[in-house]
Scaffold this active site. Structure first.
Site, PDB file in Angstrom:
ATOM      1  N   ARG A   1       8.359   3.439  11.657  1.00 43.39           N
ATOM      2  CA  ARG A   1       9.464   3.037  10.782  1.00 43.39           C
ATOM      3  C   ARG A   1      10.760   2.824  11.559  1.00 43.39           C
ATOM      4  NH1 ARG A   1       9.022   8.728   7.625  1.00 43.39           N
ATOM      5  NH2 ARG A   1       6.880   8.020   7.775  1.00 43.39           N
TER       6      ARG A   1
ATOM      7  N   ASP B   1       0.800  -1.233   0.000  1.00 41.37           N
ATOM      8  CA  ASP B   1       0.000   0.000   0.000  1.00 41.37           C
ATOM      9  C   ASP B   1       0.828   1.276   0.000  1.00 41.37           C
ATOM     10  OD1 ASP B   1       1.042  -0.061   2.568  1.00 41.37           O
ATOM     11  OD2 ASP B   1      -0.890  -0.027   3.603  1.00 41.37           O
ATOM     12  N   HIS B   2       2.118   1.210   0.321  1.00 43.84           N
ATOM     13  CA  HIS B   2       2.917   2.414   0.543  1.00 43.84           C
ATOM     14  C   HIS B   2       3.681   2.902  -0.687  1.00 43.84           C
ATOM     15  CE1 HIS B   2       2.122   2.495   4.783  1.00 43.84           C
ATOM     16  NE2 HIS B   2       3.090   3.343   5.032  1.00 43.84           N
TER      17      HIS B   2
ATOM     18  N   ARG C   1      -2.219  12.659  10.091  1.00 44.81           N
ATOM     19  CA  ARG C   1      -0.932  13.237  10.457  1.00 44.81           C
ATOM     20  C   ARG C   1      -0.638  14.404   9.525  1.00 44.81           C
ATOM     21  NH1 ARG C   1       2.888   8.406  11.449  1.00 44.81           N
ATOM     22  NH2 ARG C   1       1.737   8.277  13.409  1.00 44.81           N
TER      23      ARG C   1
ATOM     24  N   ASP D   1       3.312  -0.711  11.378  1.00 46.24           N
ATOM     25  CA  ASP D   1       2.844   0.617  10.992  1.00 46.24           C
ATOM     26  C   ASP D   1       2.209   1.244  12.223  1.00 46.24           C
ATOM     27  OD1 ASP D   1       2.080   2.263   8.229  1.00 46.24           O
ATOM     28  OD2 ASP D   1       0.698   2.642   9.878  1.00 46.24           O
TER      29      ASP D   1
ATOM     30  N   SER E   1       5.584   7.801  12.872  1.00 50.23           N
ATOM     31  CA  SER E   1       5.570   6.488  12.249  1.00 50.23           C
ATOM     32  C   SER E   1       6.326   5.450  13.070  1.00 50.23           C
ATOM     33  CB  SER E   1       6.185   6.598  10.853  1.00 50.23           C
ATOM     34  OG  SER E   1       6.487   5.331  10.322  1.00 50.23           O
TER      35      SER E   1
END
Length: 781
Positions: A673, A129-130, A476, A194, A671
């Site tokens: 990440r 999806d990213h 965000r 995520d 995030s």
């Protein structure tokens, strides 16, 4: 309590013929268990086991439990022996499943490959999806993404097949919507790579965002550690109506608690107002709970969830949940660490921003506030959808407003984009006419993907540096997040308010009081939005986009070219040498807010998420240097030259010089990440010293063998100078709870010492000594 067993003999995603369905055979049994797909590793909806664990813990603690505690403690590895104290002890948990989006899945799967294990131990999925950039429209953008990212998609698909991980292909939708439609259910514990994984709390799930190394632990069958969360209760009274939407609940909560007010806590919603919110509306609220730093958010099981599960082909699980409902709601008399009360009948539409999601304004006041602060009033673009607000109900309510405008001969004055959350939502809103209405009013329907919400937006209407305003239904709005333009003023609000402002073209439009002018000159007000919670017919699943992992994948080859600029196999990080870290340089002393977007930007950098050395070229390029108020401009203390942050870090590493980063409050918010931790480690960093950390980032730093340290006295931040040499003293005797000392050597020859705290437990200290959690896992094999 009745025990009810549903054995799922096969999980099938219907190939374009109707809603996704679980095919089941039912039988009463002593174990309440639903064994999931034979195409995945064994899994179960085991309410009876959770019930047993809850009973053990309740007897031990001798008090009523919150819903959050029931599900979390219900997943303890050792409920009889686990030390449990909110906010202090570390819990060892057994999550039910793992989900990974494609940008973080690359590094997670690379780490899993490095572990040497043959297959994942719990059901796991990858969601593409990213990596889909919004440029023209859904079909065109999706096709381009498949071509540009072919190497990465092939890697993820083959790695998934080899190691037993399900693979949702590009175009299937956003990870959180897919989880809500397929995998979340009341009482499940799911971790996802995520930060907005808490979306699943709208279905009564404990869904927690983590870094890839945490996902590897769970996929390896190792108990997963989480600091025992505090619990913040949000009591809802009254009911939603009119222009007020579920999004306004979390916008208001963010304004109350701020971006760090939920750190270390689960936010648990309860009270009579809950029943006025749809299941997908509850998911919206839980999703954006990430913006207050919460571990996760959750709602109690109710009829709204039951209806949603029935509509998405999981009625059998909801029947089972009914049998164990007392475990899926809080105990009477349970205590919260903090309580926030919101009367939904009095709540007004809100809009938050710019540049931070906790700057909260009533829509009725945003115009005056914008004028006072010099924020641009013209709305250049309105964007609805994303993982936060892309449900059938969201799209229906937005379409109801678009229809009113069209009936009066109007189209949007601002550009307008629509992002469906999943292929199922896209197909269903297209079938039911919502897509046509939204397109007719001027909307561009984008691919079923994250798109502009994460910076995947090839924006052309303004130049970089040009001051402008956009309004979104996203979660965000950090500086430059959506379009890489630091001058863009991004505001987050509900899809309904976004649509109204896109039609009006201005930020100071209040749809509850202000009038629009029809094509014939007539003045009119928009009526409050309406929309069905769920489609009257079954959802249309759209195209089949799921790849089942084969029962045996050992013979499948997963190739990573040594010349690839997108993927790179990992090398183990070096072990700690058993002594204090002395004479380290300050790479950068960060001024103010430093999110994971500042530490490891997304947008165009997403293409390097599987290549650690290449992605490290974006390390801290968005952070503000207190020494010169510049971005990506630091002094190389070996040469005296000014250079980019990654370049100076590489120079230090090449010359055997360790370095540290110094930061402010809530460092690493945003995030999940883990690249924001991997990159400093890869480029020679040893410690990150700040006033406070965001939860996920602190854990990610520990996992990669870095020292996340906090000032015992926050004012000591001011004592560190950008040209200092820093030594961390006390590492050979470091134990949980024992502070460290930082010896500061100033360039003028003077010295100071400050105290630094840490939150390592003994297991986490083993990660540090081994060089990383992955190194430690391999030591134990």
């Amino acid at each position: 309590m009745a025990s009810y067993c549903l054995t799922v003999t096969r999980l099938r995603l219907a190939l374009g013929t109707g809603a996704r369905r679980l095919h089941v055979s039912a039988a009463f049994n002593a174990k309440a268990k639903v064994a999931m797909s034979r195409f995945e590793p064994s899994s179960s909806v085991n309410y009876e086991k959770m019930h047993e664990n809850i009973d053990i813990v309740r007897r031990r603690l001798g008090r009523p439990l919150t819903l959050s505690e029931k599900i979390v403690y219900g997943h303890l590895d050792d409920p009889a022996g686990q030390d449990i104290e909110r906010g202090r002890t570390y819990l060892r948990l057994r999550p039910d499943r793992v989900a990974m989006q494609d940008a973080t899945a690359q590094m997670a799967m690379l780490q899993f490959i490095s572990s040497g294990l043959p297959r994942v131990a719990v059901p796991s999925t990858i969601h593409c999806d990213h990596l889909i950039e919004a440029q023209i429209g859904g079909p065109e953008d999706l096709q381009r993404a498949k071509e540009v990212n072919e190497e990465v998609y092939n890697f993820l698909a083959s790695a998934g097949a080899k190691y037993g991980v399900g693979f949702w292909k590009p175009g299937s939708g956003i990870i959180h919507q897919i989880i809500l439609e397929n995998y979340a259910y009341p009482g499940v514990m799911l971790i996802g790579t995520d930060s907005h994984t808490p979306n699943g709390g709208g279905l009564g799930s404990i869904c927690i965002g983590v870094g890839g190394a945490d996902a590897v632990d769970v996929m390896a069958g190792i108990p997963w550690e989480l600091k025992c969360p505090n619990v913040i209760g949000v009591k809802l009274t009254g009911s939603l109506s009119g222009w007020t939407s579920p999004k306004d609940v979390i916008l208001k909560v963010a304004g109350i608690l701020t971006v760090k007010g939920g750190t270390g806590a689960i936010v648990e919603y309860y009270g009579p107002g809950v029943d006025s919110i749809s299941c997908t509306g509850m998911a919206t609220i839980c999703n954006m709970g990430a913006e207050i730093g919460a571990t996760t958010s959750i709602f109690p099981y109710n009829h709204r969830m039951k209806t949603y599960m029935e509509k998405t082909g999981r009625g059998d699980i909801s029947t089972l949940a009914d049998q164990f409902k007392e475990d899926l709601v809080p105990d009477n008399g349970c205590e919260y660490d903090q309580i926030v009360e919101i009367n939904l009948s009095e709540l007004k539409p809100h809009i938050n921003g710019p540049f931070t999601p906790d700057l909260c304004h009533p829509v009725s006041e945003i115009g005056a506030t914008a004028k006072k602060n010099g924020w641009p009033l013209e709305v250049k673009v309105g964007l609805i959808g994303s993982c936060t607000n892309s449900s059938y109900e969201d799209m229906g309510r937005a379409a109801s407003l678009a229809k009113q405008a069209l009936d009066k001969g109007l189209k949007c004055k601002a550009q307008f984009t629509v992002t469906p959350g999943s292929e199922q939502i896209r197909a269903t809103i297209e079938r039911d006419g919502y897509s046509k209405i939204l397109s007719d009013v001027g909307g561009i329907v984008l691919a079923n993907a994250c798109g502009p919400c994460i910076g995947q937006w090839d924006r052309k209407d303004v130049k970089k540096g040009e001051k402008n305003t956009i309004v979104t239904s996203y979660n965000r709005n950090f500086t430059a997040r959506n379009d890489a333009n630091p001058a863009t003023h991004a505001f987050v609000t509900s899809p309904e308010i976004v649509t109204a402002m896109a039609i009006a073209g201005t930020l100071d439009f209040n749809p509850e009081t202000d009038y629009l002018t029809a094509a014939n000159g007539e003045k009119f007000k928009l009526e409050a939005p309406t929309g069905d919670e769920l489609p009257s017919r079954d959802f249309d699943p759209g195209q089949d986009t799921y790849q089942y992992p084969p029962a045996e994948g050992g013979s499948i080859m997963v190739n990573v070219s040594p010349t690839s600029n997108r993927l790179q196999l990992l090398e183990p990080f070096d072990k700690w040498q058993g002594k204090d870290l002395e004479g380290m340089r300050v790479l950068i002393k960060v001024k103010g807010k430093c999110t994971t977007d500042h530490i490891s930007a997304a947008g165009p950098w997403l293409k390097f998420r599987g290549h650690l050395d290449n992605i490290s070229n974006n390390m801290l390029i968005g952070a503000v240097n207190i020494d010169n108020d510049g971005v990506n401009k630091v002094k190389n203390l070996l040469t005296g030259d000014i250079g980019g942050v990654p370049d100076v870090a590489r120079h230090y590493k090449a010359n055997g010089v360790n370095w540290v980063v110094v930061g402010d409050e809530n460092y690493g918010e945003g995030s999940s990440r883990e690249h924001a931790a991997l990159e400093p480690r890869h480029l020679g960093g040893r410690a990150i010293i700040v006033k406070s950390f965001a939860r996920i980032h602190e854990t990610n730093l520990k996992k990669q063998g870095l020292l996340p340290l906090t000032f015992d006295n926050p004012q000591d931040y001011d004592k560190i100078r950008p040209d200092d040499k820093i030594s961390i003293i006390g590492l050979p005797t470091l134990v949980p709870g024992k502070p460290l000392t930082a010896a500061l050597e100033h360039s003028d020859g003077s010295h100071e010492s400050i105290t630094l705290n840490h939150t390592f437990n003994e297991t986490q200290l083993e990660w540090f000594r081994a060089g990383s959690a992955l190194n430690r896992m391999k030591e134990l094999q």
